[in-house]
Scaffold this active site. Structure first.
Site, mmCIF file in Angstrom:
data_model
loop_
_atom_site.group_PDB
_atom_site.id
_atom_site.type_symbol
_atom_site.label_atom_id
_atom_site.label_comp_id
_atom_site.label_asym_id
_atom_site.label_seq_id
_atom_site.Cartn_x
_atom_site.Cartn_y
_atom_site.Cartn_z
ATOM 1 N N GLU A 35 -0.682 -9.534 -0.627
ATOM 2 C CA GLU A 35 -2.039 -9.684 -0.264
ATOM 3 C C GLU A 35 -2.810 -9.804 -1.760
ATOM 4 O O GLU A 35 -3.763 -10.552 -1.641
ATOM 5 C CB GLU A 35 -2.568 -9.048 0.931
ATOM 6 C CG GLU A 35 -1.611 -8.764 2.039
ATOM 7 C CD GLU A 35 -1.914 -7.687 3.166
ATOM 8 O OE1 GLU A 35 -1.493 -6.595 2.539
ATOM 9 O OE2 GLU A 35 -2.559 -7.942 4.085
ATOM 10 N N GLU B 214 4.874 -5.121 7.344
ATOM 11 C CA GLU B 214 4.104 -3.849 7.780
ATOM 12 C C GLU B 214 4.478 -3.615 9.319
ATOM 13 O O GLU B 214 4.286 -2.448 9.594
ATOM 14 C CB GLU B 214 2.597 -4.362 7.922
ATOM 15 C CG GLU B 214 1.774 -4.260 6.598
ATOM 16 C CD GLU B 214 1.897 -5.369 5.716
ATOM 17 O OE1 GLU B 214 2.728 -6.219 5.967
ATOM 18 O OE2 GLU B 214 0.963 -5.590 4.656
ATOM 19 N N GLY C 285 0.802 -5.186 0.949
ATOM 20 C CA GLY C 285 -0.626 -5.102 0.272
ATOM 21 C C GLY C 285 -0.238 -5.860 -1.233
ATOM 22 O O GLY C 285 -1.157 -6.374 -1.965
ATOM 23 N N ALA D 216 0.712 -1.316 0.207
ATOM 24 C CA ALA D 216 -0.044 0.168 -0.183
ATOM 25 C C ALA D 216 1.065 1.169 0.049
ATOM 26 O O ALA D 216 2.204 1.301 0.469
ATOM 27 C CB ALA D 216 -1.048 0.167 1.389
HETATM 28 N N1 CO8 Z 1 4.606 3.464 -0.717
HETATM 29 C C1 CO8 Z 1 5.101 4.374 -1.650
HETATM 30 N N2 CO8 Z 1 6.046 4.558 -2.146
HETATM 31 C C2 CO8 Z 1 6.806 3.574 -2.227
HETATM 32 C C3 CO8 Z 1 6.538 2.285 -1.789
HETATM 33 C C4 CO8 Z 1 5.347 2.353 -1.142
HETATM 34 N N3 CO8 Z 1 4.948 1.000 -0.638
HETATM 35 N N4 CO8 Z 1 7.391 1.244 -2.007
HETATM 36 C C5 CO8 Z 1 8.432 2.280 -2.745
HETATM 37 N N5 CO8 Z 1 8.103 3.325 -2.944
HETATM 38 C C6 CO8 Z 1 8.818 4.371 -3.537
HETATM 39 C C7 CO8 Z 1 9.904 4.807 -2.860
HETATM 40 O O1 CO8 Z 1 9.487 5.829 -1.794
HETATM 41 C C8 CO8 Z 1 10.614 5.486 -3.938
HETATM 42 O O2 CO8 Z 1 10.101 6.872 -4.361
HETATM 43 P P1 CO8 Z 1 11.287 8.076 -4.579
HETATM 44 O O3 CO8 Z 1 12.054 7.795 -5.991
HETATM 45 O O4 CO8 Z 1 10.218 9.146 -4.779
HETATM 46 O O5 CO8 Z 1 11.813 8.387 -3.395
HETATM 47 C C9 CO8 Z 1 10.406 4.570 -5.328
HETATM 48 O O6 CO8 Z 1 9.092 3.808 -4.843
HETATM 49 C C10 CO8 Z 1 11.393 3.557 -5.479
HETATM 50 O O7 CO8 Z 1 11.791 2.848 -4.378
HETATM 51 P P2 CO8 Z 1 13.136 2.781 -3.576
HETATM 52 O O8 CO8 Z 1 14.131 3.753 -3.873
HETATM 53 O O9 CO8 Z 1 12.888 2.577 -1.846
HETATM 54 O O10 CO8 Z 1 13.725 1.309 -4.265
HETATM 55 P P3 CO8 Z 1 14.674 0.404 -3.701
HETATM 56 O O11 CO8 Z 1 15.114 -0.532 -4.753
HETATM 57 O O12 CO8 Z 1 15.828 0.981 -2.880
HETATM 58 O O13 CO8 Z 1 13.793 -0.393 -2.599
HETATM 59 C C11 CO8 Z 1 11.866 -1.604 -1.736
HETATM 60 C C12 CO8 Z 1 12.651 -1.163 -3.153
HETATM 61 C C13 CO8 Z 1 12.550 -2.782 -0.946
HETATM 62 C C14 CO8 Z 1 10.503 -2.253 -2.223
HETATM 63 C C15 CO8 Z 1 11.583 -0.328 -0.806
HETATM 64 O O14 CO8 Z 1 10.789 0.413 -1.652
HETATM 65 C C16 CO8 Z 1 10.474 -0.523 0.176
HETATM 66 O O15 CO8 Z 1 10.801 -1.223 1.194
HETATM 67 N N6 CO8 Z 1 9.172 -0.372 -0.087
HETATM 68 C C17 CO8 Z 1 8.230 -0.263 0.915
HETATM 69 C C18 CO8 Z 1 7.756 -1.767 1.129
HETATM 70 C C19 CO8 Z 1 6.573 -1.789 2.287
HETATM 71 O O16 CO8 Z 1 6.946 -1.387 3.408
HETATM 72 N N7 CO8 Z 1 5.476 -2.352 2.025
HETATM 73 C C20 CO8 Z 1 4.425 -2.336 2.759
HETATM 74 C C21 CO8 Z 1 3.384 -1.383 2.824
HETATM 75 S S1 CO8 Z 1 2.139 -1.224 4.263
HETATM 76 C C22 CO8 Z 1 1.060 -2.148 3.438
HETATM 77 O O17 CO8 Z 1 1.286 -2.508 2.144
HETATM 78 C C23 CO8 Z 1 -0.282 -2.390 4.223
HETATM 79 C C24 CO8 Z 1 -1.517 -2.934 3.416
HETATM 80 C C25 CO8 Z 1 -2.536 -3.035 4.146
HETATM 81 C C26 CO8 Z 1 -3.644 -2.244 3.786
HETATM 82 C C27 CO8 Z 1 -4.103 -2.366 2.287
HETATM 83 C C28 CO8 Z 1 -5.437 -2.004 1.896
HETATM 84 C C29 CO8 Z 1 -5.656 -1.792 0.358
#
Ligand code: CO8
Length: 264
Positions: free
Chosen positions: A118, A138, A115, A70
């Site tokens: 999921e 999460e 998400g 998400a």
């Molecule tokens: N949300 C928003 N932006 C994101 C997300 C995300 N989940 N994941 C990546 N991005 C963005 C980054 O902020 C970045 O943006 P910018 O270039 O503007 O800084 C861009 O995507 C590229 O990402 P990274 O630079 O971080 O890329 P890396 O290759 O270094 O890392 C990762 C990739 C490991 C995937 C890293 O981006 C990461 O850890 N992302 C977050 C993953 C995460 O925690 N996901 C779980 C989120 S919580 C959730 O899903 C709850 C669901 C429950 C409710 C659902 C209801 C529909």
């Protein structure tokens, strides 16, 4: 190709391909994407009932990410009420996928986190590219899965493995995902969509009423005691003998020809 800025929809024969496309955020799910998915699934249900669409493949744009979760920026300032609505909307999408009378296949390329994992789990099955990474991170954000990770994941891989993934927040690779039964198959990088499409096209050739009934009975039976689930199967099996597709399928086998199923 139709859809919105963040959701692309295209039909390849009788297979619908839905692509989540927010490459700058690794295809993270914001409320707009969830609302778009709900709309697309509604339209797909109507197209399936009309016999125009016989399978759905869900994927993410680009090779780096299926869906990285998400959208954290969109969630950061949510209130309890807004978060509840967001989770309900996400679960609505999961229920719509399960309720479609056609198979749904997730073609997972790259990250399927939170998400994203999921959403893949809400599909009937998952094909994972070698570079796929699955996880429920999460807890690292101070929350828990809100779109089926504590429930659908446990039913797919067992309670202990789901607990391990949800409590450690660890990411697993495609091979491990296949080993624990989260992904059905690992395919070479870049081929998840083509392999999923090939499977979807194969299924689209079989009798649609039988395919819909198999999906319905498998999903409905999963939450029932075995005797009740078996009773569902008996009724569904018997009911299919009232369809033209059953007559055609068996006549074609006996006549040593290819069946032409009409979906009735
Ligand atoms: N949300 C928003 N932006 C994101 C997300 C995300 N989940 N994941 C990546 N991005 C963005 C980054 O902020 C970045 O943006 P910018 O270039 O503007 O800084 C861009 O995507 C590229 O990402 P990274 O630079 O971080 O890329 P890396 O290759 O270094 O890392 C990762 C990739 C490991 C995937 C890293 O981006 C990461 O850890 N992302 C977050 C993953 C995460 O925690 N996901 C779980 C989120 S919580 C959730 O899903 C709850 C669901 C429950 C409710 C659902 C209801 C529909």
């Amino acid at each position: 190709m139709t859809g919105t800025d963040t959701l692309l929809v295209s039909d390849d024969g009788r297979v619908r391909v839905v692509t989540i496309s927010r490459p700058k955020a690794l295809n993270a799910l914001n409320p707009e994407v969830i609302a778009g998915l709900a709309q697309v699934l509604d339209d797909t249900a109507a197209a399936a009932r009309a016999g125009e669409v016989r399978a759905l493949v869900l994927t993410g744009a680009g090779e780096k990410s299926f869906v990285a979760g998400a959208d954290i920026a969109a969630m950061a300032d949510m209130s309890v009420g807004t978060a509840r609505e967001f989770a309900r909307a996400g679960h609505g999408v999961g229920e719509a996928l399960a309720g479609l009378p056609i198979p749904t296949i997730a073609a997972v390329n790259g990250f399927a986190l939170g998400g994203g994992c999921e959403l893949a789990l809400a599909c009937d099955f998952i094909y994972a590219a070698e570079n796929a990474k699955f996880g429920q991170p999460e807890v690292k954000l101070g929350v828990i899965p809100g779109f089926g990770g504590t429930q659908r994941l446990a039913r797919r891989v067992g309670l202990a493995r789901a607990l391990e993934l949800c409590l450690t927040g660890d990411t697993i690779d495609a091979a491990e995902a296949a080993r624990i039964g989260l992904a059905n198959r690992v395919v070479p990088a870049g081929e998840a969509l083509s392999v999923a499409l090939a499977a979807a096209k194969k299924i689209a050739d079989w009798g649609p009423v039988a395919v819909a009934e198999a999906k319905r009975v498998l999903h409905a039976g999963a939450g029932l005691p075995l005797a009740q689930a078996n009773a569902l199967e008996i009724e569904a099996f018997a009911g299919l003998f009232d369809t033209a597709d059953q007559k055609e399928g068996m006549a074609a086998f006996l006549g040593k020809r290819r069946a032409e199923f009409k979906g009735a």
